[in-house]
Enzyme design. Structure first.
Site, mmCIF file in Angstrom:
data_model
loop_
_atom_site.group_PDB
_atom_site.id
_atom_site.type_symbol
_atom_site.label_atom_id
_atom_site.label_comp_id
_atom_site.label_asym_id
_atom_site.label_seq_id
_atom_site.Cartn_x
_atom_site.Cartn_y
_atom_site.Cartn_z
ATOM 1 N N ASP A 134 133.007 30.087 33.624
ATOM 2 C CA ASP A 134 132.820 30.144 32.177
ATOM 3 C C ASP A 134 131.364 30.504 31.907
ATOM 4 O O ASP A 134 130.518 30.407 32.790
ATOM 5 C CB ASP A 134 133.164 28.794 31.532
ATOM 6 C CG ASP A 134 132.348 27.650 32.107
ATOM 7 O OD1 ASP A 134 132.218 27.581 33.356
ATOM 8 O OD2 ASP A 134 131.805 26.829 31.338
ATOM 9 N N GLU A 199 132.069 24.415 32.870
ATOM 10 C CA GLU A 199 130.739 23.895 33.214
ATOM 11 C C GLU A 199 129.792 23.907 32.022
ATOM 12 O O GLU A 199 129.072 22.955 31.772
ATOM 13 C CB GLU A 199 130.146 24.714 34.364
ATOM 14 C CG GLU A 199 128.974 24.040 35.055
ATOM 15 C CD GLU A 199 127.605 24.378 34.464
ATOM 16 O OE1 GLU A 199 126.625 23.732 34.841
ATOM 17 O OE2 GLU A 199 127.507 25.293 33.618
HETATM 18 ZN ZN LIG Z 1 125.706 27.780 35.768
#
Ligand SMILES: [Zn+2]
Length: 406
Positions: A134, A199
């Site tokens: 992501d 993340e």
């Molecule tokens: Zn990263």
């Protein structure tokens, strides 16, 4: 927006360095002849690697904005990565991660985490590679010179959202393994991958999954590799072998439920914002020194040997200063800068909830404010000791103000 190609090459190099390193008890690292062939293979296939990166960067896998169409893009990204891993010959588990609850009551599905395994020879050590696919949001208006979701080459460097953080490094690992496979070379380690898609939004639910998999997926893992970090110079690859910890605090000062107006209450109140500002102002001085009593007590003392290691590190201060776009740092020398980034604690103030933060003038007196700050922790600081020290310090400062707010 770092140069991508260099980073990719370096990540491949990192794999190879690891494969060459002294971590092999019963299997031997590849010979230099094998590495020569692998480097040649990488050079020959550079265009294919860039093509894959182009495809990956073109997917707007933004996990920060909780919008259904963007969430679908992350799902698509994880599918493509799973296929690529299967193509390597890995077994891939796509773990359902449930739903993210938004403050407005809406639910958004969390993209799956990929757990992949390649090889399970008990005689070989097992390396687990972490990565995320992501990205942070990006718009041309944010100051990008090129379309952030197209991989574009400028002056021999590739630009695009996610090229270094973290799609490029994940691909570099896959490409490194693929190079061994293509040349029919035995890989001297078992490889596992853990790849997520949330993340940038705080790795929602990842910790529960890791705990759940402790006795299964992670039980055979000897080494974890994270290619999601920085180089300190633009020319020399860096191998990060530790990072500082982080402890995050919020401090709330409240007078009553409704806000006040300075025309009717200004001058007769202990204002929560004034109390909070003085609390936040008591945490760190203008030289970056943390003012909480006892906070440095457990920090590992600096040895002569460690000091010498810093002197040998290659960091061009002028380049560092220019690329950071900071006029002056708190410290002048390379050694002081790196030590304060790596081996000393630091305290940062992040924000105030409830503060009037829009442009223009407003005469409100907020009735309740929440300050946010965090401390980066180093060996051998203890999280519960730090928590107690911070609490005591804030209580002491607050009691000196003699304020009836709480
Ligand atoms: Zn990263």
């Amino acid at each position: 927006m770092d140069p991508k190609l260099k980073r990719m090459a370096s990540s491949v190099l990192t794999v190879l360095l690891l494969l060459e390193g002294g971590m092999f008890s019963s299997s031997s690292p590849p010979s230099s002849g094998v590495l020569e062939n692998i480097f040649q293979h990488i050079d020959l296939h550079q265009n294919e690697f860039i093509q894959s990166l182009k495809e990956w960067v073109g997917i707007e896998s933004d996990s920060v904005q909780p919008l259904p169409h963007l969430r679908q893009e992350i799902f698509k990204m994880m599918d493509i990565a799973a296929d690529k891993l299967r193509h390597l010959g890995a077994t891939v588990d796509s773990i359902d991660m449930g739903y993210q609850q938004l403050p407005n009551g809406q639910n958004l599905p969390i993209p799956p985490v990929l757990l992949a395994e390649l090889g399970n020879d008990p005689k070989k050590p097992t390396v687990c590679i972490y990565g995320h696919l992501d990205v942070q949001p990006a718009k041309k208006e944010d100051g990008w010179l090129t379309d952030p979701f197209s991989l574009i080459e400028v002056d021999g460097k590739l630009y695009g959202r996610g090229t270094t953080d973290n799609k490029g490094p994940v691909l570099a690992w896959i490409n490194a393994v693929a190079a061994f496979k293509a040349l029919n070379q035995d890989i001297p380690v078992n490889i596992k991958f853990i790849i997520e898609g949330m993340e940038e939004a705080g790795s929602i639910s990842l910790d529960e999954l890791i705990k759940r998999e402790k006795e299964r997926f992670f039980s055979s893992v000897d080494y974890i590799v994270i290619s999601d970090n920085l180089w300190i110079s633009k020319t020399k690859p860096a191998l990060t072998y530790g990072t500082r910890g982080n402890i995050y605090f919020t401090v709330e000062v409240k007078c009553r439920d409704q806000d006040f107006h300075s025309g009717t209450f200004g001058g007769i109140l202990n204002e929560p914002m004034a109390d909070l500002v003085s609390l936040l102002g008591s945490l760190v001085d203008s030289s970056g020194h943390i003012l909480i009593p006892g906070i440095y007590d457990n920090v590992a003392p600096l040895s002569e040997e460690e000091k010498r290691m810093y002197e040998a590190i290659d960091l061009n201060m002028e380049e560092y200063q220019n690329s950071s776009q900071v006029k002056k740092f708190l410290f002048d020398t390379k050694e002081e800068i790196l030590m304060h980034l790596w081996r000393y604690p630091s305290l940062s103030i992040h924000g105030i909830e409830g503060a009037f933060d829009e442009p223009g003038a407003k005469t409100v007196i907020p009735s309740q404010v929440i300050g946010k700050f965090s401390i980066r922790l180093v060996p051998h600081m203890n999280i519960s000791v730090v928590e107690t020290q911070v609490k005591k310090h804030l209580e002491d400062i607050f009691s000196q103000r003699n304020s009836p707010t709480n």
